[in-house]
Each structure stands twice: as structure tokens, then as C-alpha cells.
Write an enzyme that holds these catalytic residues in place. Sequence first.
Site, PDB file in Angstrom:
ATOM      1  N   GLU A 243     151.424  65.260 153.169  1.00 62.48           N
ATOM      2  CA  GLU A 243     151.450  64.035 152.368  1.00 62.48           C
ATOM      3  C   GLU A 243     150.367  64.183 151.315  1.00 62.48           C
ATOM      4  O   GLU A 243     149.187  64.260 151.634  1.00 62.48           O
ATOM      5  CB  GLU A 243     151.206  62.820 153.261  1.00 62.48           C
ATOM      6  CG  GLU A 243     151.622  61.500 152.606  1.00 62.48           C
ATOM      7  CD  GLU A 243     150.605  60.986 151.609  1.00 62.48           C
ATOM      8  OE1 GLU A 243     150.848  61.122 150.384  1.00 62.48           O
ATOM      9  OE2 GLU A 243     149.571  60.475 152.042  1.00 62.48           O
ATOM     10  N   CYS A 277     146.850  56.978 147.718  1.00 67.11           N
ATOM     11  CA  CYS A 277     147.806  57.941 147.162  1.00 67.11           C
ATOM     12  C   CYS A 277     148.987  57.243 146.507  1.00 67.11           C
ATOM     13  O   CYS A 277     149.660  57.832 145.659  1.00 67.11           O
ATOM     14  CB  CYS A 277     148.275  58.910 148.243  1.00 67.11           C
ATOM     15  SG  CYS A 277     148.881  58.102 149.728  1.00 67.11           S
TER      16      CYS A 277
END
Length: 486
Positions: A243, A277
Site C-alpha cells: 500500500e 496516503c
Amino acid sequence: MTQFIEGKWVAGLGHEVTSINPANQEVIWNSKTATPEQVSQAVDAARNAQFDWFMLGFEGRLAIVEAYRDQLEANKAEMAEVIAQETGKPQWETATEAGAMIGKIGLSVAAYHKRTGTSESETPAGRAVLRHKPHGVVAVFGPYNFPGHLPNGHIVPALLAGNTVVFKPSELTPKVAELMLKLWEKAGLPAGVINLVQGEVETGKALAAHPQIDGLFFTGSSRTGHILHQQYAGDPGKILALEMGGNNPLIIKDVADTKAAVHDIIQSAYISAGQRCTCARRLYVEKGATGDALLEQLVAAIKQIKVGPWNAQPQPFMGSMISETAAKGMVEAQRNLLNLGANSLVELTHIEAGTGLVSPGLIDVTGVIELPDEEYFGPLLQVVRYSDFDEAIKLANTTRYGLSAGILADSREDYDYFLARIRAGIVNWNKQITGASGAAPFGGVGASGNHRASAFYAADYCAYPVASVEADAVSLPATLSPGLSL
């Protein structure tokens, strides 16, 4: 004693490393890193413990995981405080993170049963049974922005599935990891089931390259994730879940409630000092008077955002970035964009030397020819003015990343049009794009991930399917195959 190996706290034998509160330079934690030899000891401990942990059965493993949940509940105030001190995030935010760690237990149990449980059905060939088995020993690499919640989201489903873990947290947030392991220890976790190795790059490299791990779960930068992807390309027997963040777009189109739109833009771009993020990095606003009015409101609201230390009262919206280095990096990113021809609408400034405190920035990059496709991991939002909807979507897709995206629009038809064309793993409508449900998968495409979505789908990469055809006794078929006689 800051390494946890085979159920024992031991001293690191590497070089000294220090964790510093980024808002005031107070030393939070100081110790020595784990050496490659200690990493090997941790992997060996995990390997030795793995089969017994698996054979404990799901209910036995669940009892310990639930005891850990109870420890989190009893110590959530301390967890929130430690996260705040190490990351610089305000206390209202870290209290939410501590709560999310508790909530992750129930979500992970539900995901285990739904995604990787056992099922069976009768077929003409026999009883078809689907089971799932753990990979074995997995490495978990944690990030600094959510040092409790994100590694917790790998560790809990990994343990429920029957894996054992070697956990390497960010060197910027070691105290949070240490507290997590102390709570696991209080929960009665058997020796070797989770092992903690604290350290910097060399510790991480030793763990990632260790031949006896069966998988690696990583949350962090695209650069490091791509290095790991290349490293594991020749080893298909190991599971790799990545990720890696994004250069996330948010489009504004025909919104009547501009105050609500401004709120969602701010929540998308500046929460956690832009260190999520999923944060919006690019904002697409229509050309013309309507877009001008929206930007005018946005500029005024950004200038009112309160920034301050984690423990300031009244609480700020934005705390510190993770370090002074990170703060200087955002100032430099802004300078680079200005040199390319961008126009500053609200200047990002380094508020206090020696800290990670910065003010939020807004910069108009419309017309910049060679706009960098970079994830500027901080509170700097780039504005692009567009003429028509198709142009906005095309520009939004002009990125190698694909984590989150969103649109603020009153028309459902506009959302459907956008949803069909945008390339991202998380797509929100009339909600901040930093909002994601733990009951849904979390992940992106392109440079944002490798199709191993986390959150509710973390169960998928924590176990592999085992398909069986079974019968209670050996028996001859009613008719033998041609050419056979018995």
C-alpha cells in the site's frame, strides 16, 4: 530493552536511534537498533512458534486477540498520548486512531469468516470443502503516519489466520510499537508469535531479504514499495502486499453548498497535516466566476486553520509534520512548483525552526507544462482550473498512481460519469477522500499498490485457499472407466 524476540525483551545490538517529538524536539525514546543477526533470531522464533499457533485453532487464537482488544480498551488514553507525542498529531486525531485499533478486532474477525472461512458442498465427485491456511511467517512493515492503526490492520488478521509475525515499525515511531507489543504480552500471546525488531533501513533490508519469511505486508512510500516488488519478483512463493500512497485528485463540479464543499476540501487535503496516503493532492475547479468564488472562500478558510503542538488547548486542526526534515521538504516542493510557473494562493510556511510545524498551502498549477507526478506528503494542495468535465477527468487520470479520488457534485449523473472513467481504488462522492470504511477494502492501482487491498480484504493476503474433495471411505465407482477391470 526494546526488541521483543521469542517472548523476551532484549537490547538492540546495533547503532543508537532516537525518537523525537516533532513539535518540540523532546526525546521520546532512545535505544539501539536490531542487527541482522537479531532479525534472524526473530524470524527463527516466529518459525518455531508458527505451527503450534496455527494448531491452537481459530477460537484459541481469537481468545488472545480479544484479550489484546481488552488491553487496548484499558490503555487507549496512553496509546493516544504516545501516538500524539511521536507523530505530532493533535490529541483529537490520535484518540480516533486508538479507537480504530480497537474497532479493527471485530472487523478482522468478520472478514476472516466472510473472506477466508470454511465451507463445503456436495458434488457428484464427492464432498467439496474449501479451507484456508496461513502462509507461515510474515513480516509487517509499519508507517509513521498511523503507527498504531495501520500495522495493527496487518497484524491482527495475520494472527487470526494462524500466521506468526515479525514487526518492523517506522524508526520515527518506535515507542508506539513498543507499547503495542507490551499490550500483546499482557494479553497472553505465546512466545514467538509476534516479534518486534526496531531499526532503520539496514534492519528493514535484513528482514525483507530473509529467506525464511513467507510474506511481507508493507505500508509506505511508492519508492520503497517498488524496490520490494522488484526484490520479490523472482520469488513467487512469497506473498507481497503493498500500500503505497497516491497523487490523489478531487474534482469540484456544480456544487450549491460551497461552504460544505470547502469543508470537504480541507478535510481531504489538510487533515493529519496532509500526511495521509489518501489526502487530496490535486484540486480541479471550473474556470469562471463560480470557480473563482469557491477558491476565494477556500483561501479564506485555509488561512483560518489552526496549527499547533499535539497538546495545545484549544486543540488545533493540524499538528506537526513528522519531522523538521519533512517540513523543509514541503517548503522545497512548493519552491519547485513556483519555479515551474505555479502561482501561490496561500503560502506554505515553516512556522518554527527545529520543528515539523508548517502552515497549509494552496498553489495554482494551471498551465504548468511539466507538472511533476509526485506525492507531496504534506499540506500542500495544487489547484488546476478546467474548462469542461471531460478535461477534468482526463487530467485527474494523468498520474501513475491510483489510490483515492473524489468528486463534489450535486448531480448523480455527474458522479456516475466520473466513477466510470476515473482510475482509483477508492472513489468518493460528496465526501472527503480521506474517509474510508474499515468494513470495505482499502487499496489502489498503478503505483499505489499491487492489487492486495487491505482493511476488510486483508484477510485475503493472510491465508491461501485449500480446496479438497473428500469422502468418508474409499469406494469403487458404479461404473469403471473403459479399459479397466478389477
